[in-house]
Design an enzyme around this catalytic site. Sequence first.
Site, PDB file in Angstrom:
ATOM      1  N   THR A  58       0.833  -1.215   0.000  1.00 56.07           N
ATOM      2  CA  THR A  58       0.000   0.000   0.000  1.00 56.07           C
ATOM      3  C   THR A  58       0.860   1.255   0.000  1.00 56.07           C
TER       4      THR A  58
ATOM      5  N   GLY B  59       2.811  -2.939   8.286  1.00 52.50           N
ATOM      6  CA  GLY B  59       3.028  -3.197   9.705  1.00 52.50           C
ATOM      7  C   GLY B  59       4.494  -3.483   9.982  1.00 52.50           C
TER       8      GLY B  59
ATOM      9  N   GLU C  65      -5.984  -5.863   4.155  1.00 54.32           N
ATOM     10  CA  GLU C  65      -6.039  -7.067   3.329  1.00 54.32           C
ATOM     11  C   GLU C  65      -7.197  -7.012   2.346  1.00 54.32           C
TER      12      GLU C  65
HETATM   13  C1  LIG Z   1       4.027 -12.692  16.369  1.00 55.27           C
HETATM   14  C2  LIG Z   1       3.227 -13.645  15.603  1.00 55.27           C
HETATM   15  C3  LIG Z   1       3.881 -14.928  15.756  1.00 55.27           C
HETATM   16  C4  LIG Z   1       3.640 -15.955  14.949  1.00 55.27           C
HETATM   17  C5  LIG Z   1       2.704 -15.836  13.805  1.00 55.27           C
HETATM   18  C6  LIG Z   1       2.566 -17.168  13.144  1.00 55.27           C
HETATM   19  C7  LIG Z   1       1.724 -17.318  12.120  1.00 55.27           C
HETATM   20  C8  LIG Z   1       0.858 -16.167  11.610  1.00 55.27           C
HETATM   21  C9  LIG Z   1       0.355 -16.517  10.238  1.00 55.27           C
HETATM   22  C10 LIG Z   1      -0.685 -15.922   9.675  1.00 55.27           C
HETATM   23  C11 LIG Z   1      -1.460 -14.837  10.343  1.00 55.27           C
HETATM   24  C12 LIG Z   1      -2.464 -14.310   9.345  1.00 55.27           C
HETATM   25  C13 LIG Z   1      -3.240 -13.328   9.632  1.00 55.27           C
HETATM   26  C14 LIG Z   1      -3.098 -12.650  10.882  1.00 55.27           C
HETATM   27  C15 LIG Z   1      -4.000 -11.513  10.990  1.00 55.27           C
HETATM   28  C16 LIG Z   1      -3.820 -10.315  10.395  1.00 55.27           C
HETATM   29  C17 LIG Z   1      -2.678  -9.957   9.515  1.00 55.27           C
HETATM   30  C18 LIG Z   1      -1.891  -8.900  10.198  1.00 55.27           C
HETATM   31  C19 LIG Z   1      -1.961  -7.554   9.916  1.00 55.27           C
HETATM   32  C20 LIG Z   1      -2.656  -6.904   8.766  1.00 55.27           C
HETATM   33  C21 LIG Z   1      -1.900  -7.035   7.464  1.00 55.27           C
HETATM   34  C22 LIG Z   1      -2.560  -6.267   6.374  1.00 55.27           C
HETATM   35  C23 LIG Z   1      -1.729  -6.328   5.117  1.00 55.27           C
HETATM   36  C24 LIG Z   1      -2.336  -5.574   3.989  1.00 55.27           C
HETATM   37  O1  LIG Z   1      -3.303  -4.872   4.077  1.00 55.27           O
HETATM   38  S1  LIG Z   1      -1.505  -5.894   2.521  1.00 55.27           S
HETATM   39  C25 LIG Z   1      -2.349  -4.910   1.352  1.00 55.27           C
HETATM   40  C26 LIG Z   1      -3.714  -5.491   1.042  1.00 55.27           C
HETATM   41  N1  LIG Z   1      -4.213  -4.854  -0.134  1.00 55.27           N
HETATM   42  C27 LIG Z   1      -5.206  -5.364  -0.856  1.00 55.27           C
HETATM   43  O2  LIG Z   1      -5.837  -6.345  -0.528  1.00 55.27           O
HETATM   44  C28 LIG Z   1      -5.495  -4.625  -2.127  1.00 55.27           C
HETATM   45  C29 LIG Z   1      -6.887  -4.893  -2.616  1.00 55.27           C
HETATM   46  N2  LIG Z   1      -6.919  -4.774  -4.072  1.00 55.27           N
HETATM   47  C30 LIG Z   1      -6.889  -5.888  -4.883  1.00 55.27           C
HETATM   48  O3  LIG Z   1      -6.839  -7.001  -4.434  1.00 55.27           O
HETATM   49  C31 LIG Z   1      -6.971  -5.682  -6.368  1.00 55.27           C
HETATM   50  O4  LIG Z   1      -6.397  -4.501  -6.748  1.00 55.27           O
HETATM   51  C32 LIG Z   1      -8.415  -5.710  -6.863  1.00 55.27           C
HETATM   52  C33 LIG Z   1      -8.873  -7.117  -6.748  1.00 55.27           C
HETATM   53  C34 LIG Z   1      -9.284  -4.814  -6.037  1.00 55.27           C
HETATM   54  C35 LIG Z   1      -8.524  -5.221  -8.267  1.00 55.27           C
HETATM   55  O5  LIG Z   1      -7.689  -6.013  -9.058  1.00 55.27           O
HETATM   56  P1  LIG Z   1      -7.297  -5.417 -10.479  1.00 55.27           P
HETATM   57  O6  LIG Z   1      -7.101  -3.954 -10.353  1.00 55.27           O
HETATM   58  O7  LIG Z   1      -6.224  -6.222 -11.036  1.00 55.27           O
HETATM   59  O8  LIG Z   1      -8.546  -5.520 -11.364  1.00 55.27           O
HETATM   60  P2  LIG Z   1      -9.681  -6.472 -11.610  1.00 55.27           P
HETATM   61  O9  LIG Z   1      -9.920  -6.244 -13.056  1.00 55.27           O
HETATM   62  O10 LIG Z   1     -10.763  -6.203 -10.647  1.00 55.27           O
HETATM   63  O11 LIG Z   1      -9.155  -7.990 -11.430  1.00 55.27           O
HETATM   64  C36 LIG Z   1      -8.600  -8.623 -12.557  1.00 55.27           C
HETATM   65  C37 LIG Z   1      -8.789 -10.103 -12.442  1.00 55.27           C
HETATM   66  O12 LIG Z   1      -7.911 -10.585 -11.418  1.00 55.27           O
HETATM   67  C38 LIG Z   1      -8.632 -11.329 -10.494  1.00 55.27           C
HETATM   68  N3  LIG Z   1      -8.019 -11.121  -9.190  1.00 55.27           N
HETATM   69  C39 LIG Z   1      -7.863  -9.956  -8.547  1.00 55.27           C
HETATM   70  N4  LIG Z   1      -7.257 -10.154  -7.370  1.00 55.27           N
HETATM   71  C40 LIG Z   1      -6.997 -11.483  -7.291  1.00 55.27           C
HETATM   72  C41 LIG Z   1      -6.386 -12.310  -6.299  1.00 55.27           C
HETATM   73  N5  LIG Z   1      -5.918 -11.805  -5.142  1.00 55.27           N
HETATM   74  N6  LIG Z   1      -6.282 -13.639  -6.551  1.00 55.27           N
HETATM   75  C42 LIG Z   1      -6.766 -14.136  -7.711  1.00 55.27           C
HETATM   76  N7  LIG Z   1      -7.381 -13.430  -8.703  1.00 55.27           N
HETATM   77  C43 LIG Z   1      -7.483 -12.101  -8.461  1.00 55.27           C
HETATM   78  C44 LIG Z   1     -10.035 -10.790 -10.565  1.00 55.27           C
HETATM   79  O13 LIG Z   1     -10.940 -11.777 -10.107  1.00 55.27           O
HETATM   80  C45 LIG Z   1     -10.166 -10.567 -12.035  1.00 55.27           C
HETATM   81  O14 LIG Z   1     -10.364 -11.806 -12.659  1.00 55.27           O
HETATM   82  P3  LIG Z   1     -11.336 -11.906 -13.929  1.00 55.27           P
HETATM   83  O15 LIG Z   1     -11.165 -13.310 -14.394  1.00 55.27           O
HETATM   84  O16 LIG Z   1     -10.844 -10.859 -14.889  1.00 55.27           O
HETATM   85  O17 LIG Z   1     -12.691 -11.590 -13.406  1.00 55.27           O
HETATM   86  C1  LIG Z   2      -4.440  -1.564  10.543  1.00 52.39           C
HETATM   87  C2  LIG Z   2      -3.976  -1.619   9.110  1.00 52.39           C
HETATM   88  C3  LIG Z   2      -2.860  -2.383   8.780  1.00 52.39           C
HETATM   89  C4  LIG Z   2      -2.412  -2.418   7.472  1.00 52.39           C
HETATM   90  N1  LIG Z   2      -1.280  -3.154   7.166  1.00 52.39           N
HETATM   91  C5  LIG Z   2      -0.811  -3.120   5.896  1.00 52.39           C
HETATM   92  C6  LIG Z   2       0.386  -3.827   5.568  1.00 52.39           C
HETATM   93  O1  LIG Z   2       1.000  -4.453   6.425  1.00 52.39           O
HETATM   94  N2  LIG Z   2       0.850  -3.764   4.297  1.00 52.39           N
HETATM   95  C7  LIG Z   2       0.195  -3.065   3.312  1.00 52.39           C
HETATM   96  O2  LIG Z   2       0.661  -3.042   2.169  1.00 52.39           O
HETATM   97  N3  LIG Z   2      -0.982  -2.400   3.591  1.00 52.39           N
HETATM   98  C8  LIG Z   2      -1.472  -2.415   4.854  1.00 52.39           C
HETATM   99  N4  LIG Z   2      -2.635  -1.742   5.145  1.00 52.39           N
HETATM  100  C9  LIG Z   2      -3.292  -0.951   4.107  1.00 52.39           C
HETATM  101  C10 LIG Z   2      -4.577  -1.600   3.627  1.00 52.39           C
HETATM  102  O3  LIG Z   2      -4.289  -2.732   2.879  1.00 52.39           O
HETATM  103  C11 LIG Z   2      -5.340  -0.536   2.821  1.00 52.39           C
HETATM  104  O4  LIG Z   2      -5.773   0.455   3.715  1.00 52.39           O
HETATM  105  C12 LIG Z   2      -6.542  -1.151   2.103  1.00 52.39           C
HETATM  106  O5  LIG Z   2      -6.081  -1.976   1.056  1.00 52.39           O
HETATM  107  C13 LIG Z   2      -7.478  -0.080   1.524  1.00 52.39           C
HETATM  108  O6  LIG Z   2      -6.748   0.820   0.705  1.00 52.39           O
HETATM  109  P1  LIG Z   2      -6.817   2.405   1.022  1.00 52.39           P
HETATM  110  O7  LIG Z   2      -6.694   2.585   2.473  1.00 52.39           O
HETATM  111  O8  LIG Z   2      -5.849   3.078   0.133  1.00 52.39           O
HETATM  112  O9  LIG Z   2      -8.304   2.818   0.602  1.00 52.39           O
HETATM  113  P2  LIG Z   2      -8.757   3.163  -0.894  1.00 52.39           P
HETATM  114  O10 LIG Z   2      -8.295   2.087  -1.815  1.00 52.39           O
HETATM  115  O11 LIG Z   2      -8.398   4.559  -1.179  1.00 52.39           O
HETATM  116  O12 LIG Z   2     -10.343   3.036  -0.725  1.00 52.39           O
HETATM  117  C14 LIG Z   2     -11.010   4.027   0.054  1.00 52.39           C
HETATM  118  C15 LIG Z   2     -12.477   3.797  -0.106  1.00 52.39           C
HETATM  119  O13 LIG Z   2     -12.844   4.038  -1.458  1.00 52.39           O
HETATM  120  C16 LIG Z   2     -13.865   3.144  -1.865  1.00 52.39           C
HETATM  121  N5  LIG Z   2     -13.365   2.376  -3.011  1.00 52.39           N
HETATM  122  C17 LIG Z   2     -12.075   2.187  -3.379  1.00 52.39           C
HETATM  123  N6  LIG Z   2     -11.996   1.436  -4.485  1.00 52.39           N
HETATM  124  C18 LIG Z   2     -13.256   1.135  -4.835  1.00 52.39           C
HETATM  125  C19 LIG Z   2     -13.844   0.376  -5.906  1.00 52.39           C
HETATM  126  N7  LIG Z   2     -13.091  -0.234  -6.835  1.00 52.39           N
HETATM  127  N8  LIG Z   2     -15.190   0.269  -5.927  1.00 52.39           N
HETATM  128  C20 LIG Z   2     -15.953   0.862  -4.979  1.00 52.39           C
HETATM  129  N9  LIG Z   2     -15.463   1.596  -3.952  1.00 52.39           N
HETATM  130  C21 LIG Z   2     -14.140   1.734  -3.902  1.00 52.39           C
HETATM  131  C22 LIG Z   2     -14.153   2.232  -0.662  1.00 52.39           C
HETATM  132  O14 LIG Z   2     -15.219   2.773   0.084  1.00 52.39           O
HETATM  133  C23 LIG Z   2     -12.867   2.341   0.166  1.00 52.39           C
HETATM  134  O15 LIG Z   2     -13.090   2.133   1.553  1.00 52.39           O
HETATM  135  C24 LIG Z   2      -3.102  -1.683   6.464  1.00 52.39           C
HETATM  136  C25 LIG Z   2      -4.238  -0.929   6.787  1.00 52.39           C
HETATM  137  C26 LIG Z   2      -4.678  -0.900   8.108  1.00 52.39           C
HETATM  138  C27 LIG Z   2      -5.899  -0.080   8.453  1.00 52.39           C
END
Ligand SMILES: CC/C=C\C/C=C\C/C=C\C/C=C\C/C=C\C/C=C\CCCCC(=O)SCCNC(=O)CCNC(=O)[C@H](O)C(C)(C)COP(=O)(O)OP(=O)(O)OC[C@H]1O[C@@H](n2cnc3c(N)ncnc32)[C@H](O)[C@@H]1OP(=O)(O)O
Ligand SMILES: Cc1cc2nc3c(=O)[nH]c(=O)nc-3n(C[C@H](O)[C@H](O)[C@H](O)COP(=O)(O)OP(=O)(O)OC[C@H]3O[C@@H](n4cnc5c(N)ncnc54)[C@H](O)[C@@H]3O)c2cc1C
Length: 633
Positions: free
Chosen positions: A116, A155, A398
């Site tokens: 992000t 994180g 996520e």
């Molecule tokens: C101390 C601890 C000790 C020990 C620990 C031990 C073990 C722990 C192990 C595990 C713990 C696990 C969890 C713990 C709890 C929490 C985790 C901790 C903290 C928080 C971490 C947070 C991290 C983050 O937030 S990372 C950033 C996350 N960001 C996102 O998710 C972004 C979201 N956006 C997207 O996914 C994509 O951009 C989109 C899907 C929204 C759009 O995709 P795109 O722009 O490419 O366009 P589309 O046209 O919509 O999609 C195109 C086609 O692709 C397919 N698609 C998209 N995404 C995926 C995917 N992920 N997989 C597969 N296919 C995908 C989509 O379906 C389209 O397909 P089509 O055929 O064309 O329809």
């Molecule tokens: C506690 C915490 C921990 C995190 N840890 C990590 C990490 O470890 N690593 C990492 O990479 N990221 C991390 N993130 C970031 C997180 O993955 C992003 O905040 C999340 O993916 C949303 O992206 P954004 O915040 O930029 O919101 P944006 O993408 O700007 O979206 C903002 C709002 O716009 C609207 N919107 C956006 N896109 C669309 C769409 N296509 N259609 C309709 N509405 C839409 C939705 O209402 C959305 O809530 C963390 C976030 C938090 C809060």
Amino acid sequence: MKCYPVPRENLVLSIDNLKDDIPEEYLSHKECYENVIRKGSVLYDIFSELSKDRKHKAHQAPSNAYRISDGIMQNVNPFLLHFALFVPAITNQATPEQQAEFLKHGFGIIGTYAQTELGHGTFLRGLETTATLDLETDEFVLNSPTLTSYKWWPGGLGHTANHCVVMAQLYVKGKCHGPHLFFVQIRDIETHEPLPGLKLGEIGAKMGFNTADNGFLGFHNFRIPRNNMLMKNSQVLKDGTYVESKNEKLTYGSMVFVRVYLLSDMAYMLARAATISVRYSAVRHQSHIKPDEPEVQILDFVIQQHKLFISIATSHAFKICGLWLWQTYSKVMEDIGKGSMDRLPELHALSCCLKTTSTRDAGWLIEQCRLACGGHGYLMSSNLPSLYTTATAAITYEGESTVLLLQTARYLIKSWKRAMEGESLPATVSFLSEYFNKRYNKWENTPKGIVDGLKLVVAGVTKMCAESIQKHVSRGQQYEEAWNSSSVQLIKASEAYSRALLCEVFWFEVDKVSSTLSNNLAVVLKQLAELYITYWALEKRGDLLVYTTISKDDLDKLQERYEELLALIRPNAVGLVDSFDIRDEILCSTLGAYDGRVYERMMEHALKSPLNAETVNQSFHKYMKPVILKHKI
Ligand SMILES: CC/C=C\C/C=C\C/C=C\C/C=C\C/C=C\C/C=C\CCCCC(=O)SCCNC(=O)CCNC(=O)[C@H](O)C(C)(C)COP(=O)(O)OP(=O)(O)OC[C@H]1O[C@@H](n2cnc3c(N)ncnc32)[C@H](O)[C@@H]1OP(=O)(O)O
Ligand SMILES: Cc1cc2nc3c(=O)[nH]c(=O)nc-3n(C[C@H](O)[C@H](O)[C@H](O)COP(=O)(O)OP(=O)(O)OC[C@H]3O[C@@H](n4cnc5c(N)ncnc54)[C@H](O)[C@@H]3O)c2cc1C
């Protein structure tokens, strides 16, 4: 996926210097961080020692044992990203040789997942960080061309991690090949100083998650070896040849892993909130039911049971569905390893809607548990406020909930079109074909009848979405515009699909194993599963009236059955939360301790407030007294 063996609870909880003298809520932002690093380092050390003795188990089903650290931290562990995303990203996206190289230091490095940016979180194809191949030096040059391209949120990035996996736009010979992952060292191993060419820091105080050390990272002509691009799925050769992935979405695989994991994670968050609020409701006596009898346990109010028992049932629903989804994930990962990606779209769709529903439900149900404890639920010492702010963060991270539900809707619409063309569908959406071919039954007031009814709602809403999109297109909108115009209904279709999945999997998994359980256990588990399904049938009665043959009389009977189930569960309620088996040291709650000494624990905790160290705070003499004396009549 490597999983780190988690130390037994006794081992961890017996370590003296893991206990806090001063409750965390009385520490400063900086002291809080330093305190969790102190405790996290001890845990990290234990993991290191344990992992030397035991083999890592690949694809280990979700276990909440790692949440021991939350009990110790009483907040989020800043090392969590290392385990949750950094290591899984490397094991899922790097070649075996790269894995050996990048992970050779084992616990010697601490990583995070930097995807992000300040300007982009959802739209990954819009990320601005660049990784440009320098053919002459066989390196990638990383840059943050704008302020909005700074990595923001990862994180552990602020002050904890010394490495990260970075998602950046890959440029080779002037051509952009889209987002790819890179292994990047960001701090000196010895001094922990940021490496030259980087700007690093933490993003500031948040609503919760304040010990997660979420940070920012900017690159200025920062060089890494070409081999640091994770090259399992796509490669950049020494001569600059780009070999594209069989499926560009494999790069997003790490996010699927966490989304799948979160279902089990939310089961555990809810188990803790339910344990605290149900135990407290058994201790708390307030008001009368019969005027001439003593004050009752608030757990005897049926409305209190209505507020709380759904959390017990939902925790089991998420645990059981979490294991079901994990098995699907493991099978799909196995298939991908053999070259077949047929089920990846289905897994993506399932993980998106189930992650969303489980995190949203955990949020509002934990809040409901807090509110059911009255004023004492509002105390930090109850631990319900922290559980709430930690759980609700998962609605956003996520993959933000709206965005992920639209991803599932994309899959439902595609499946509906395939059903219309007579194609066979995966079992998780085959009901769309049955609906399209009008092969469905009249309403039955049974758990299976409710599940079938909820599926009819999904099919009916999906059909309505497809027709809405078609209507907008026929009026001249492009497909993407028509999609946007129909998005309110598309979200509804995904929400309905997720709920139908949860009800179906919960009921049939319990039904499947009930013959292997003792009769008493089978009876109670079935009561919980039936309570869950009946609760949601009543919540969704409007949709059921529109899309099924349910009658008003059926609904009245369901309401009656629901209230019967509350009464049946009441005698087992405390036993059910005790069976979550969460120790006091991990529950961290004055309201939920096993011994029920609520009021004594509340007073003990209150006296730990620094303000109570003296009877008169210095501010009286410094500020209040002069004003009082000045205006004294
Ligand atoms: C101390 C601890 C000790 C020990 C620990 C031990 C073990 C722990 C192990 C595990 C713990 C696990 C969890 C713990 C709890 C929490 C985790 C901790 C903290 C928080 C971490 C947070 C991290 C983050 O937030 S990372 C950033 C996350 N960001 C996102 O998710 C972004 C979201 N956006 C997207 O996914 C994509 O951009 C989109 C899907 C929204 C759009 O995709 P795109 O722009 O490419 O366009 P589309 O046209 O919509 O999609 C195109 C086609 O692709 C397919 N698609 C998209 N995404 C995926 C995917 N992920 N997989 C597969 N296919 C995908 C989509 O379906 C389209 O397909 P089509 O055929 O064309 O329809
Ligand atoms: C506690 C915490 C921990 C995190 N840890 C990590 C990490 O470890 N690593 C990492 O990479 N990221 C991390 N993130 C970031 C997180 O993955 C992003 O905040 C999340 O993916 C949303 O992206 P954004 O915040 O930029 O919101 P944006 O993408 O700007 O979206 C903002 C709002 O716009 C609207 N919107 C956006 N896109 C669309 C769409 N296509 N259609 C309709 N509405 C839409 C939705 O209402 C959305 O809530 C963390 C976030 C938090 C809060």
